[in-house]
Structure formats: structure tokens, C-alpha cells
Design a protein around this motif. Sequence first.
Motif, PDB file in Angstrom:
ATOM      1  N   THR A 167      26.648 -20.785  -1.227  1.00 55.80           N
ATOM      2  CA  THR A 167      25.873 -20.416  -0.027  1.00 55.80           C
ATOM      3  C   THR A 167      25.397 -21.663   0.701  1.00 55.80           C
ATOM      4  O   THR A 167      25.485 -21.752   1.931  1.00 55.80           O
ATOM      5  N   CYS A 168      24.873 -22.614  -0.046  1.00 56.55           N
ATOM      6  CA  CYS A 168      24.366 -23.849   0.581  1.00 56.55           C
ATOM      7  C   CYS A 168      25.483 -24.528   1.360  1.00 56.55           C
ATOM      8  O   CYS A 168      25.288 -24.947   2.514  1.00 56.55           O
ATOM      9  N   ILE A 169      26.651 -24.630   0.751  1.00 59.99           N
ATOM     10  CA  ILE A 169      27.775 -25.310   1.422  1.00 59.99           C
ATOM     11  C   ILE A 169      28.178 -24.533   2.676  1.00 59.99           C
ATOM     12  O   ILE A 169      28.409 -25.125   3.737  1.00 59.99           O
ATOM     13  N   GLU A 170      28.220 -23.195   2.557  1.00 65.28           N
ATOM     14  CA  GLU A 170      28.564 -22.368   3.732  1.00 65.28           C
ATOM     15  C   GLU A 170      27.608 -22.613   4.893  1.00 65.28           C
ATOM     16  O   GLU A 170      27.993 -22.582   6.056  1.00 65.28           O
ATOM     17  N   GLU A 171      26.343 -22.864   4.549  1.00 67.06           N
ATOM     18  CA  GLU A 171      25.336 -23.093   5.600  1.00 67.06           C
ATOM     19  C   GLU A 171      25.359 -24.536   6.111  1.00 67.06           C
ATOM     20  O   GLU A 171      24.571 -24.905   6.975  1.00 67.06           O
ATOM     21  N   GLY A 172      26.196 -25.364   5.510  1.00 73.01           N
ATOM     22  CA  GLY A 172      26.282 -26.762   5.939  1.00 73.01           C
ATOM     23  C   GLY A 172      25.330 -27.684   5.183  1.00 73.01           C
ATOM     24  O   GLY A 172      25.188 -28.846   5.523  1.00 73.01           O
ATOM     25  N   PHE A 173      24.674 -27.144   4.149  1.00 69.61           N
ATOM     26  CA  PHE A 173      23.742 -27.954   3.355  1.00 69.61           C
ATOM     27  C   PHE A 173      24.504 -28.455   2.125  1.00 69.61           C
ATOM     28  O   PHE A 173      24.535 -27.818   1.075  1.00 69.61           O
ATOM     29  N   HIS A 188       7.627 -17.975  18.272  1.00 70.07           N
ATOM     30  CA  HIS A 188       9.030 -18.409  18.233  1.00 70.07           C
ATOM     31  C   HIS A 188       9.948 -17.356  17.613  1.00 70.07           C
ATOM     32  O   HIS A 188      11.145 -17.593  17.442  1.00 70.07           O
ATOM     33  N   ASN A 189       9.335 -16.233  17.229  1.00 65.66           N
ATOM     34  CA  ASN A 189      10.101 -15.126  16.659  1.00 65.66           C
ATOM     35  C   ASN A 189      10.894 -15.538  15.402  1.00 65.66           C
ATOM     36  O   ASN A 189      12.094 -15.268  15.277  1.00 65.66           O
ATOM     37  N   VAL A 190      10.193 -16.255  14.517  1.00 69.33           N
ATOM     38  CA  VAL A 190      10.812 -16.694  13.247  1.00 69.33           C
ATOM     39  C   VAL A 190       9.800 -16.490  12.115  1.00 69.33           C
ATOM     40  O   VAL A 190       8.658 -16.116  12.357  1.00 69.33           O
ATOM     41  N   GLU A 191      10.220 -16.781  10.880  1.00 66.80           N
ATOM     42  CA  GLU A 191       9.350 -16.651   9.722  1.00 66.80           C
ATOM     43  C   GLU A 191       8.459 -17.901   9.600  1.00 66.80           C
ATOM     44  O   GLU A 191       8.775 -18.968  10.127  1.00 66.80           O
ATOM     45  N   GLU A 192       7.368 -17.745   8.829  1.00 66.52           N
ATOM     46  CA  GLU A 192       6.409 -18.856   8.686  1.00 66.52           C
ATOM     47  C   GLU A 192       7.040 -20.123   8.074  1.00 66.52           C
ATOM     48  O   GLU A 192       6.717 -21.238   8.476  1.00 66.52           O
ATOM     49  N   ASP A 193       7.944 -19.933   7.087  1.00 65.56           N
ATOM     50  CA  ASP A 193       8.517 -21.140   6.454  1.00 65.56           C
ATOM     51  C   ASP A 193       9.292 -21.983   7.473  1.00 65.56           C
ATOM     52  O   ASP A 193       9.350 -23.218   7.376  1.00 65.56           O
ATOM     53  N   LEU A 194       9.846 -21.324   8.487  1.00 65.18           N
ATOM     54  CA  LEU A 194      10.604 -22.079   9.492  1.00 65.18           C
ATOM     55  C   LEU A 194       9.672 -22.903  10.386  1.00 65.18           C
ATOM     56  O   LEU A 194      10.015 -24.003  10.824  1.00 65.18           O
ATOM     57  N   ILE A 195       8.476 -22.369  10.628  1.00 65.70           N
ATOM     58  CA  ILE A 195       7.492 -23.143  11.409  1.00 65.70           C
ATOM     59  C   ILE A 195       7.077 -24.378  10.603  1.00 65.70           C
ATOM     60  O   ILE A 195       6.973 -25.483  11.139  1.00 65.70           O
ATOM     61  N   TYR A 197      17.487 -20.976   7.077  1.00 68.13           N
ATOM     62  CA  TYR A 197      16.916 -22.298   7.380  1.00 68.13           C
ATOM     63  C   TYR A 197      17.537 -22.990   8.586  1.00 68.13           C
ATOM     64  O   TYR A 197      16.869 -23.796   9.243  1.00 68.13           O
ATOM     65  N   ASN A 198      18.802 -22.696   8.904  1.00 71.03           N
ATOM     66  CA  ASN A 198      19.412 -23.385  10.056  1.00 71.03           C
ATOM     67  C   ASN A 198      18.663 -23.117  11.355  1.00 71.03           C
ATOM     68  O   ASN A 198      18.697 -23.934  12.272  1.00 71.03           O
ATOM     69  N   LYS A 199      17.971 -21.965  11.389  1.00 73.73           N
ATOM     70  CA  LYS A 199      17.208 -21.618  12.603  1.00 73.73           C
ATOM     71  C   LYS A 199      16.103 -22.646  12.884  1.00 73.73           C
ATOM     72  O   LYS A 199      15.669 -22.806  14.020  1.00 73.73           O
ATOM     73  N   ALA A 200      15.628 -23.311  11.845  1.00 70.34           N
ATOM     74  CA  ALA A 200      14.515 -24.258  12.017  1.00 70.34           C
ATOM     75  C   ALA A 200      14.876 -25.375  12.994  1.00 70.34           C
ATOM     76  O   ALA A 200      14.008 -25.920  13.678  1.00 70.34           O
ATOM     77  N   PHE A 201      16.174 -25.702  13.062  1.00 69.13           N
ATOM     78  CA  PHE A 201      16.590 -26.814  13.923  1.00 69.13           C
ATOM     79  C   PHE A 201      16.567 -26.440  15.405  1.00 69.13           C
ATOM     80  O   PHE A 201      16.645 -27.304  16.268  1.00 69.13           O
ATOM     81  N   ASP A 202      16.461 -25.136  15.670  1.00 63.11           N
ATOM     82  CA  ASP A 202      16.409 -24.694  17.079  1.00 63.11           C
ATOM     83  C   ASP A 202      14.980 -24.540  17.579  1.00 63.11           C
ATOM     84  O   ASP A 202      14.749 -24.367  18.766  1.00 63.11           O
ATOM     85  N   ILE A 203      14.009 -24.598  16.660  1.00 64.29           N
ATOM     86  CA  ILE A 203      12.613 -24.414  17.088  1.00 64.29           C
ATOM     87  C   ILE A 203      12.103 -25.731  17.654  1.00 64.29           C
ATOM     88  O   ILE A 203      12.192 -26.765  16.991  1.00 64.29           O
ATOM     89  N   LYS A 204      11.612 -25.676  18.859  1.00 63.57           N
ATOM     90  CA  LYS A 204      11.039 -26.899  19.429  1.00 63.57           C
ATOM     91  C   LYS A 204       9.533 -26.681  19.558  1.00 63.57           C
ATOM     92  O   LYS A 204       9.065 -26.135  20.558  1.00 63.57           O
TER      93      LYS A 204
END
Length: 280
Positions: A30-36, A220-227, A254-261
Motif C-alpha cells: 500500500t505504501c509503495i502504491e501511494e508513492g511512499f 479544508h474538508n479533510v481529517e484532523e491528522d491531515l491538518i 495522506y497524499n491529500k495533505a500535500f494539497d492543503i495550503k
Amino acid sequence: MFSRLIIGCMRWGIWGSNLNKNQTSQLIETCIEEGFTSFDHADIYGDYTTEALFGSALEDMKLDRTQIQLISKCGIVLKNETNIKHYNYDFDYIVKSVEQSLKNLHTDYLDMLLLHRPSPLLNPEVVAEAFQKLKNDGKVKSFGVSNFSTTQFELLNQFVNLETNQIEISATEPKAFFDGTLDQVMSKNLSPQAWSVLGNYFSNENKNLTEIVKSLAEKHNVEEDLILLSFILKHPSKILPIVGTTNIKRIKNYNKAFDIKLNTEDWFKILEASRGKEVE
Ligand SMILES: NC(=O)c1ccc[n+]([C@@H]2O[C@H](COP(=O)([O-])OP(=O)(O)OC[C@H]3O[C@@H](n4cnc5c(N)ncnc54)[C@H](OP(=O)(O)O)[C@@H]3O)[C@@H](O)[C@H]2O)c1
């Protein structure tokens, strides 16, 4: 060299989720699929057992080794029947520890070796000799430290080429933003690595912080861990966060975190709530 988010393996084995080999392979996949593709280990995780768990899964997966990056650490000697907990940075200890990690992980080389904690007895010349041997033998590609102060980093860096300082950074432990450790790594054009990026947010409630993080999560319409992740990612030193979850759903998010500004004021709202006081 490393993926933009590093996967921490400290909780994969008996220090946490106690994954079996199949679950470990699934998580790696899963990690590799997500690019991690970068995985953070230490010799001691799981009382010296977690690297071997990961390695046995890796062996079966028959991955191309260049698809992933492996970080490990040495230097902490855990307490057992015969010795107290202490640090050891002797030449033989460093070299043998790495050789054991390679055996456990079923790999020929580490992408990075970190010295886990600073020791008053660390002799930079001895460490430099050990690093040189490991590099010459093709066993370690690059070197760094973890939890070192700026002066400890500077001293060792005069003898070896350090490529990171892996330190604790989170909304609930923001001291690295002020104590010079991030400035130092940034001034050398290196990427700092951050451990426990969620801090104690989920285990030790700070009402004000929770309120702010929840409202930003809604905004930002995301979960707290992403903030909490985006708080780290906003720092200009390009921090590489190391995440410790073993939950596949969270990793896929987690990839969504990179889109939060986060805007600047919102970043300071988190800081203020965490420290319980406004900036001076
Ligand atoms: N260099 C050092 O000295 C040092 C020290 C400590 C750690 N590290 C490295 O840093 C890595 C990460 O550290 P960490 O595990 O403390 O990181 P973390 O990502 O801050 O915390 C992970 C923990 O938070 C829980 N969690 C995550 N999201 C959650 C949510 N939304 N709600 C509730 N709980 C949540 C996880 O449980 P679930 O599994 O259930 O999601 C897990 O127990 C370690 O694996 C290790 O590689 C290095």
C-alpha cells in the motif's frame, strides 16, 4: 532521494500493531502504491525484532530493491539481563549493528544510517572511520543523525558528511521551529526528517488545539491528522514527515495533505493553541 513522506516502522511489530508477515507485505505494498517508498527503521524497534519482520516480508515480495529506500539507526543499547540501557558508538559496535540490520532486512545496503541519539562519549573520529568502512563496503549509501542539537551536529559534521537530522516536530512539540535545529539543516540545503508528526494530539487532549484543528479540518474538508501534517509541511525547510500509523485507510489518505495550503494566520492559530500563548 526519499519519498515526500517517510513510513515509520517502529509500531509495526511488538511495539505496536504486532503485524504478521502477510499484513506487513500488504502494508508495504500500500505504501509503495501511494508513492511512499521510504521506510524508517531502527535496530532496536520491537526489542530488536521489527527489522526482521519487515525483512521476511520483503524477501517474499521480491521487489526491485531500487524501488524502495531503507533508513535504519544504531547506537541505543536496550537494557537486558546483563546490561543497563546505554549508548554505544564504538567502531565495532556501529559496523556490527549495520551488518545485523542488513541481515534482518534481507538487503545488501541501507540508503541511510542514522545515529539514534547523541552520546557524551561519541568520538567523531571513530564514527568517521566506521562510516568510511560502511561506505567503502557498499553497505550504507548516506549518513545522518537523530535528536542531535545544533552543536552536536556541527561537531560531527566536521568529520563526516551528515545528510539529515531526524528530530521530533509536531503541533504539540514545536520546539524545533525555535531552537535552531531546523535552521541549521535548512542552511545546509538538506531535508530535515520529523518523527511523531501527530505528537500527542490524539492521546492528550488540549481543548483549544482540538477546537482549532477541528475547525481547520472542516474548512479544508479533510481529517484532523491531515491538518497536523500540513502544519509541518508549511515550514520552508521542506520537512520530510515520518508517519507511524499501520492503518491502511489512513495511509491512503495522506497524499491529500500535500494539497492543503494552510494560510499563515491559521498556522499561527495552531501554534498559539499548542503553546497556550500568543507570539511576543
Ligand atoms: N528518531 C527517533 O528518535 C524516533 C523516535 C520516535 C519515532 N521515530 C520514527 O517516527 C515514526 C513515527 O512516529 P510515531 O509512530 O510516533 O508517529 P505518528 O504518526 O505521530 O503517530 C502514530 C500513532 O498515532 C496513531 N494515529 C494516527 N492517526 C490517528 C488518528 N487519526 N486518530 C487516532 N490515532 C491516530 C497511530 O495509530 P494507528 O496505527 O491506529 O493509526 C499510531 O499509534 C516511527 O515509526 C519511527 O520510525 C523516530
